[in-house]
Design a protein around this motif. Structure first.
Motif, PDB file in Angstrom:
ATOM      1  N   VAL A 176      -5.675   3.961 -33.058  1.00 57.47           N
ATOM      2  CA  VAL A 176      -5.585   2.836 -32.121  1.00 57.47           C
ATOM      3  C   VAL A 176      -6.977   2.293 -31.811  1.00 57.47           C
ATOM      4  N   TRP A 177      -7.939   3.205 -31.612  1.00 58.48           N
ATOM      5  CA  TRP A 177      -9.304   2.748 -31.347  1.00 58.48           C
ATOM      6  C   TRP A 177      -9.860   1.960 -32.536  1.00 58.48           C
ATOM      7  N   GLU A 178      -9.648   2.440 -33.723  1.00 62.23           N
ATOM      8  CA  GLU A 178     -10.166   1.752 -34.904  1.00 62.23           C
ATOM      9  C   GLU A 178      -9.542   0.366 -35.043  1.00 62.23           C
ATOM     10  N   ALA A 179      -8.225   0.276 -34.799  1.00 68.36           N
ATOM     11  CA  ALA A 179      -7.582  -1.033 -34.882  1.00 68.36           C
ATOM     12  C   ALA A 179      -8.142  -1.995 -33.832  1.00 68.36           C
ATOM     13  N   TYR A 180      -8.425  -1.481 -32.656  1.00 70.78           N
ATOM     14  CA  TYR A 180      -8.990  -2.317 -31.594  1.00 70.78           C
ATOM     15  C   TYR A 180     -10.364  -2.844 -32.003  1.00 70.78           C
ATOM     16  N   ARG A 181     -11.222  -2.001 -32.577  1.00 69.89           N
ATOM     17  CA  ARG A 181     -12.546  -2.441 -33.016  1.00 69.89           C
ATOM     18  C   ARG A 181     -12.444  -3.456 -34.145  1.00 69.89           C
ATOM     19  N   GLU A 182     -11.547  -3.202 -35.081  1.00 68.11           N
ATOM     20  CA  GLU A 182     -11.382  -4.146 -36.182  1.00 68.11           C
ATOM     21  C   GLU A 182     -10.927  -5.513 -35.683  1.00 68.11           C
ATOM     22  N   PHE A 183     -10.056  -5.504 -34.687  1.00 62.85           N
ATOM     23  CA  PHE A 183      -9.602  -6.777 -34.109  1.00 62.85           C
ATOM     24  C   PHE A 183     -10.759  -7.535 -33.478  1.00 62.85           C
ATOM     25  N   GLU A 184     -11.573  -6.849 -32.691  1.00 61.16           N
ATOM     26  CA  GLU A 184     -12.693  -7.520 -32.039  1.00 61.16           C
ATOM     27  C   GLU A 184     -13.713  -7.996 -33.064  1.00 61.16           C
ATOM     28  N   ASN A 185     -13.944  -7.206 -34.109  1.00 63.55           N
ATOM     29  CA  ASN A 185     -14.858  -7.644 -35.152  1.00 63.55           C
ATOM     30  C   ASN A 185     -14.326  -8.874 -35.886  1.00 63.55           C
ATOM     31  N   ALA A 186     -12.990  -8.902 -36.089  1.00 61.10           N
ATOM     32  CA  ALA A 186     -12.408 -10.011 -36.849  1.00 61.10           C
ATOM     33  C   ALA A 186     -12.528 -11.332 -36.104  1.00 61.10           C
ATOM     34  N   ILE A 187     -12.401 -11.283 -34.793  1.00 57.98           N
ATOM     35  CA  ILE A 187     -12.451 -12.537 -34.040  1.00 57.98           C
ATOM     36  C   ILE A 187     -13.865 -12.860 -33.592  1.00 57.98           C
ATOM     37  N   LEU A 188     -14.849 -11.986 -33.979  1.00 54.73           N
ATOM     38  CA  LEU A 188     -16.248 -12.227 -33.635  1.00 54.73           C
ATOM     39  C   LEU A 188     -16.433 -12.456 -32.152  1.00 54.73           C
ATOM     40  N   SER A 189     -15.857 -11.556 -31.375  1.00 52.43           N
ATOM     41  CA  SER A 189     -15.957 -11.674 -29.929  1.00 52.43           C
ATOM     42  C   SER A 189     -17.344 -11.254 -29.478  1.00 52.43           C
ATOM     43  N   THR A 190     -17.538 -11.232 -28.199  1.00 53.89           N
ATOM     44  CA  THR A 190     -18.837 -10.878 -27.672  1.00 53.89           C
ATOM     45  C   THR A 190     -19.186  -9.458 -28.028  1.00 53.89           C
ATOM     46  N   VAL A 191     -20.458  -9.247 -28.206  1.00 51.50           N
ATOM     47  CA  VAL A 191     -20.933  -7.906 -28.549  1.00 51.50           C
ATOM     48  C   VAL A 191     -20.626  -6.929 -27.439  1.00 51.50           C
ATOM     49  N   GLN A 192     -20.614  -7.431 -26.217  1.00 51.13           N
ATOM     50  CA  GLN A 192     -20.381  -6.539 -25.084  1.00 51.13           C
ATOM     51  C   GLN A 192     -19.011  -5.876 -25.161  1.00 51.13           C
ATOM     52  N   VAL A 193     -17.988  -6.631 -25.623  1.00 52.90           N
ATOM     53  CA  VAL A 193     -16.655  -6.065 -25.741  1.00 52.90           C
ATOM     54  C   VAL A 193     -16.633  -4.983 -26.803  1.00 52.90           C
ATOM     55  N   CYS A 194     -17.251  -5.269 -27.962  1.00 51.33           N
ATOM     56  CA  CYS A 194     -17.282  -4.255 -29.033  1.00 51.33           C
ATOM     57  C   CYS A 194     -18.044  -3.014 -28.592  1.00 51.33           C
ATOM     58  N   VAL A 195     -19.169  -3.230 -27.879  1.00 47.60           N
ATOM     59  CA  VAL A 195     -19.943  -2.093 -27.378  1.00 47.60           C
ATOM     60  C   VAL A 195     -19.107  -1.274 -26.409  1.00 47.60           C
ATOM     61  N   SER A 196     -18.325  -1.950 -25.574  1.00 43.23           N
ATOM     62  CA  SER A 196     -17.472  -1.246 -24.620  1.00 43.23           C
ATOM     63  C   SER A 196     -16.439  -0.394 -25.341  1.00 43.23           C
ATOM     64  N   ILE A 197     -15.838  -0.944 -26.389  1.00 39.59           N
ATOM     65  CA  ILE A 197     -14.825  -0.182 -27.139  1.00 39.59           C
ATOM     66  C   ILE A 197     -15.454   1.027 -27.805  1.00 39.59           C
ATOM     67  N   THR A 198     -16.590   0.796 -28.477  1.00 40.37           N
ATOM     68  CA  THR A 198     -17.227   1.884 -29.226  1.00 40.37           C
ATOM     69  C   THR A 198     -17.719   2.977 -28.304  1.00 40.37           C
ATOM     70  N   SER A 199     -18.204   2.612 -27.135  1.00 41.09           N
ATOM     71  CA  SER A 199     -18.713   3.623 -26.215  1.00 41.09           C
ATOM     72  C   SER A 199     -17.602   4.481 -25.643  1.00 41.09           C
ATOM     73  N   ARG A 200     -16.375   3.930 -25.556  1.00 38.44           N
ATOM     74  CA  ARG A 200     -15.262   4.721 -25.032  1.00 38.44           C
ATOM     75  C   ARG A 200     -14.588   5.547 -26.113  1.00 38.44           C
ATOM     76  N   ASP A 201     -14.686   5.101 -27.367  1.00 42.63           N
ATOM     77  CA  ASP A 201     -14.036   5.822 -28.462  1.00 42.63           C
ATOM     78  C   ASP A 201     -14.964   6.918 -28.953  1.00 42.63           C
ATOM     79  N   LEU A 202     -14.882   8.057 -28.328  1.00 46.19           N
ATOM     80  CA  LEU A 202     -15.742   9.177 -28.685  1.00 46.19           C
ATOM     81  C   LEU A 202     -14.959  10.307 -29.335  1.00 46.19           C
TER      82      LEU A 202
END
Length: 911
Positions: A176-202
């Motif tokens: 689920v975390w990987e799919a969420y990151r791929e979605f944010e990367n695909a839509i080229l959203s703000t870096v802050q959102v991607c950073v937030s996802i990656t920091s929580r997916d540990l």
């Protein structure tokens, strides 16, 4: 085709409604056998039969599953949707059923764009179980609607809900975390959102952290580094539990229980919740686990939506458990649910089908308590509703519960007692309270002192002294269990509030009642004493009759001369056989000297007997005793050697034979090392030619009289189940395959006769008590090869105390027995020894390093001194070789001539 199915189903339904009873069983299907036969054989599939079965019993879970499978094979998508909808209304669906349903609906919406219905279906699916696969499918489906207004925000909201629900799932949350990151990367959203996802997916640890370092332009923040190290520590703590879950077999209840206990100590609510959800996804039919989860949510999290949804899921999965419904009602009231919702849940609870009458009493009590708490006793509306509920509960107990269970479930009338107290305390209506207590007493409670004292206390608190006195007077007349206590309470009451006249009446009434009670007790004691005396007299008569019968039998035996002769002949024959065995030794070492004469051949059993009688070759510490072997076993030594060679090097195997040379069914196996003995004991109950072989330690009972061979446990074993009614053809492998789906199996033991034939019984040991309890719940009444088996917790019946060591036995059994021959006491007192040779018997004195002549001299001296010595074959041989040999030879010949004459006399009497 469809019209004919409708007609037939209508006919069956009409017949069932008019002729079948309310609580029908499958037996009544035979009433419509002709219509069913036409219906099933005319139909092109088996789905109509499933529909018919569901029309009889809508709660048949397996039938719902079969119908869905059949409709899916037939391609009936619209009927399939209806079947799934019907099942989802009654039961929570499994992850597999939900995924199949969702995929089918997604394919249908490609042709008919109606995504909102699919979204609603996904919402229902994620509410049944917390399943990562369903959340992932939900998020991926929502991505397809990004083009609609607000689509991206909706996808992101679904992903956020998904990672909140299953992001901490140790094995599947990463997807689920990987799919969420791929979605944010695909839509080229703000870096802050991607950073937030990656920091929580540990959860993926190193890979996720490396990706985050590469992504971050300004380095890794301290907060993320701290979270990363904390997650690493948490992973190390959980690693052992995850590994145990990976290797364990379903349902893994014990492993999950340990995992939950660990998380509860850690105290992280999110991790506790996801651990509970993972457990219940695989153990959804375990009421105790649902109760533990809901209790945690009620007392710790207290989040309304989460608490109520979990309670609803609990009662849908285990509707037969009253405690879950009761907790659900309390949770609804605790979180301020409206009255109609609480009433609807209570009505569902009444239709859930509890397994005992007391469950209905408790659920009614819970609902009545709720109604009482919401009543404003200054208003009449809620009060009338409460009174109506009390009245309905009493009717329900009488009409429904008593008809179904044959008992009221409320013998002490607790519900009526509560109603009476409410009327007395809140409504000040003692007249209604007294009417209720009159009804309580007429239901068989008037004989109990505690019930009268409850009524007296009610009158004492809210009534008046007149009714208190009446209640106590009635109690004195009716109480039969503790009348003295009731009389004492009456006298105490009159001491405090009564007049002299009241006191006199109370004393007279209590004395009269107690005198009558004492007379009844005396008669009962006398009757019991008479019964005991009669029993003793009957026992004495049986003993006398037995003694007279024994005396008569002895007298009859004494008058039968022929039988007496025959008995003497048999005794002489036994002595002849015994002496012939002794003469074997005499022949080898006695009359013919130290060596046997030329041409002499010993008997076939002689080497074996000599080997068995050689004590210096034996060692009990390295030996085992084998028994229960077949008497017809050929070459037992070679077969047992092949079987026990795997346990270690064997020194010798000693089969035991009878005098006729036949195998007695037991033997001794001696190893070179004591280490081999435990390995040999593991072969206990191993079949040898279709018969179980018993293997036990070799212990001399004369030296160790208290030694007990291991026996199976005879007390209750909650982790072990007992199965009866098994088919005789059932094997250990088949039974293990049947039981392994209910828990981790440690041992399976089929019970057999000594001959090896099965008894149809078995014991199955599980890893813990919970698994055994679930196996009993699911397997009891199961059909195995046409046999309906019975399953219960292992609790063997207690053995007779007279058979246990240390218990008292009759004195006759404790008396020492007189030692006689192999056939008992002889029937004649004749002695074949010449009078001149009679000697008194005495113990043999040991003589070491002496010659034969010295031993004979010592023996003669001992006899002269009055110390007798029994003579062996060797003594006879030595006597024959000395100067008195001729005299002893004459005695020996005379004895055996008499034996032979007695033998021929008995033979002639027979002919």
């Amino acid at each position: 085709m469809i019209e004919l199915e409708v007609v037939i189903l209508s006919a069956v339904t009409a017949e069932r409604k008019t002729t079948w009873p309310r609580y029908c069983s499958p037996v009544y299907v035979a009433l419509s056998s002709s219509i069913i036969y036409i219906y099933v054989h005319y139909s092109t599939s088996h789905s109509p039969l499933c529909i018919f079965q569901l029309s009889i019993n809508a709660f048949d879970y397996n039938c719902h599953v079969d119908l869905i499978k059949l409709l899916k094979q037939e391609g009936e998508l619209f009927r399939l949707r209806k079947a799934r909808q019907k099942m989802s209304e009654l039961f929570p669906l499994t992850e597999e059923i939900w995924l199949d349903w969702l995929k089918d609906e997604i394919r249908l919406t490609e042709e008919e764009p109606n995504r909102e219905k699919v979204y609603e279906l996904f919402e229902r699916a994620v509410n049944d179980y917390i399943c990562p696969d369903i959340w992932l499918e939900y998020a991926q489906y929502s991505i397809g609607g990004m083009g609609s207004p607000g689509g991206i925000d909706r996808v992101r909201a679904i992903f956020e809900r998904a990672v909140t629900a299953v992001g901490l799932h140790m094995t599947k949350g990463q997807t689920v975390w990987e799919a969420y990151r791929e979605f944010e990367n695909a839509i080229l959203s703000t870096v802050q959102v991607c950073v937030s996802i990656t920091s929580r997916d540990l959860l993926d640890m190193e890979a996720t952290y490396a990706e985050y370092e590469e992504w971050s332009e300004h380095g890794v923040p301290e907060t993320v580094i701290h979270q990363y190290k904390k997650a690493l520590q948490q992973m190390e703590k959980c690693k052992s539990f995850e590994e145990s879950l990976m290797v364990a077999e379903p349902p893994k209840l014990a492993e999950y229980q340990g995992y939950i206990d660990f998380e509860l100590k850690e105290g992280d609510p999110a991790r506790i919740q996801i651990t509970f959800e993972r457990t219940l996804a695989e153990n959804c039919l375990v009421p105790d686990m649902w109760a533990k989860y809901t209790t945690y949510l009620d007392r710790q999290l207290k989040i309304k939506d989460l608490v109520l949804s979990t309670h609803e899921r609990a009662v849908r999965n285990c509707p037969w458990t009253m405690g879950l419904w009761k907790s659900y009602l309390l949770a609804l009231e605790r979180h301020g649910a409206d009255h109609q919702t609480v009433s609807d849940v209570f009505e569902k609870a009444l239709n859930a089908g509890f397994i005992q009458a007391t469950d209905y009493v408790e659920i009614w009590q819970a609902y009545l308590d709720y109604l009482r708490r919401r009543v404003d006793f200054k208003s009449s509306k809620e009060l009338e509703e409460l009174r109506g509920a009390f009245s309905r509960s009493l009717d329900y107990m009488k009409q429904d519960v008593e008809e179904r269970f044959g008992e009221s479930g409320d013998p002490s009338c607790i519900i009526m007692q509560i109603w009476a107290r409410i009327e007395a305390l809140h409504c000040k209506n003692m007249q209604k309270a007294r009417e209720l207590w009159d009804n309580i007493m007429t239901k068989g409670n008037a004989k109990f002192a505690n019930m009268w004292l409850e009524y007296y206390n009610l009158e004492r608190s809210y009534g008046d002294p007149i009714h208190c006195r009446k209640a106590l007077h009635r109690a004195v007349q009716c109480t039969s269990d503790y009348p003295e206590h009731v009389c004492e309470v009456l006298l105490t009451f009159e001491r405090v509030e009564g007049s002299l006249e009241d006191w006199d009446v109370a004393v007279q009434k209590t004395e009269t009642r107690l005198n009558r009670i004492n007379e009844q007790r005396a008669k009962a004691a006398e009757k019991e004493a008479n019964l005991a005396r009669q029993e003793e007299e009957r026992a004495e008569q049986r003993r006398k009759a037995k003694s007279e019968k024994k005396t008569q039998k002895k007298f009859q035996k004494g008058t039968r001369t022929g039988e007496k002769r025959k008995a003497e002949q048999d005794d002489y024959q036994d002595e002849w056989n015994e002496d012939s065995g002794k003469m074997h030794c005499l022949t080898e070492t006695g009359l013919f000297g130290r060596n046997a004469p030329p041409g002499y051949k010993p008997a076939a059993a002689t080497p074996q007997r000599q080997k068995d009688d050689n004590p210096e070759l034996r060692n009990d510490n390295t030996s085992v005793f084998i028994s229960n072997l077949a008497y017809t076993l050929e070459e037992p030594e070679s077969k047992l050697r092949t079987l026990f060679e795997t346990c270690g090097p064997i020194t010798q195997i000693r089969p035991v034979f009878s005098n006729k040379g036949t195998f007695k069914g037991y033997c001794y196996v001696q190893f070179e090392s004591p280490v081999s003995v435990p390995e040999a004991l593991k072969l206990d109950r191993r079949e040898v030619e279709g018969r179980p072989m018993f293997v036990s330690p070799c212990v001399d009972k004369n030296k160790n009289p208290d030694f007990k061979v291991f026996k199976y446990n005879t007390s209750m074993e909650k982790h072990k189940i007992f199965i009866s009614g098994l088919p005789f053809s059932c094997t250990k492998e088949q039974l293990e395959e049947l039981c392994k789906s209910h828990g981790t199996i440690k041992e399976v033991r089929l019970v057999t006769y000594r001959s090896g034939k099965p008894k149809g019984l078995a014991y199955v040991e599980f890893a813990d008590e919970t698994q055994a309890s679930q196996a009993v719940l699911r397997m009891d009444g199961m059909d195995v090869e046409g046999n309906k088996i019975s399953v219960a917790i292992s609790n063997p019946p207690r053995r007779n105390m007279m058979d246990k060591p240390g218990t008292s036995r009759p004195m006759s059994d404790m008396m020492p027995r007189q030692v006689y021959g192999s056939r008992g006491r002889g029937r004649t007192g004749l002695s074949l020894l010449p009078r001149s040779l009679h000697r008194q018997s005495a113990p043999v004195s040991k003589v070491e390093n002496g010659t034969a002549a010295e031993q004979v001299t010592a023996s003669s001296a001992a006899n002269a001194a009055g110390e007798p010595k029994p003579l062996s074959n060797s003594d006879f041989a030595r006597m024959l070789l000395n100067k008195n040999a001729s005299y002893w030879l004459l005695w020996w010949l005379e004895r055996h001539i008499r034996l032979m004459s007695a033998f021929w006399f008995g033979l002639r009497q027979r002919l």
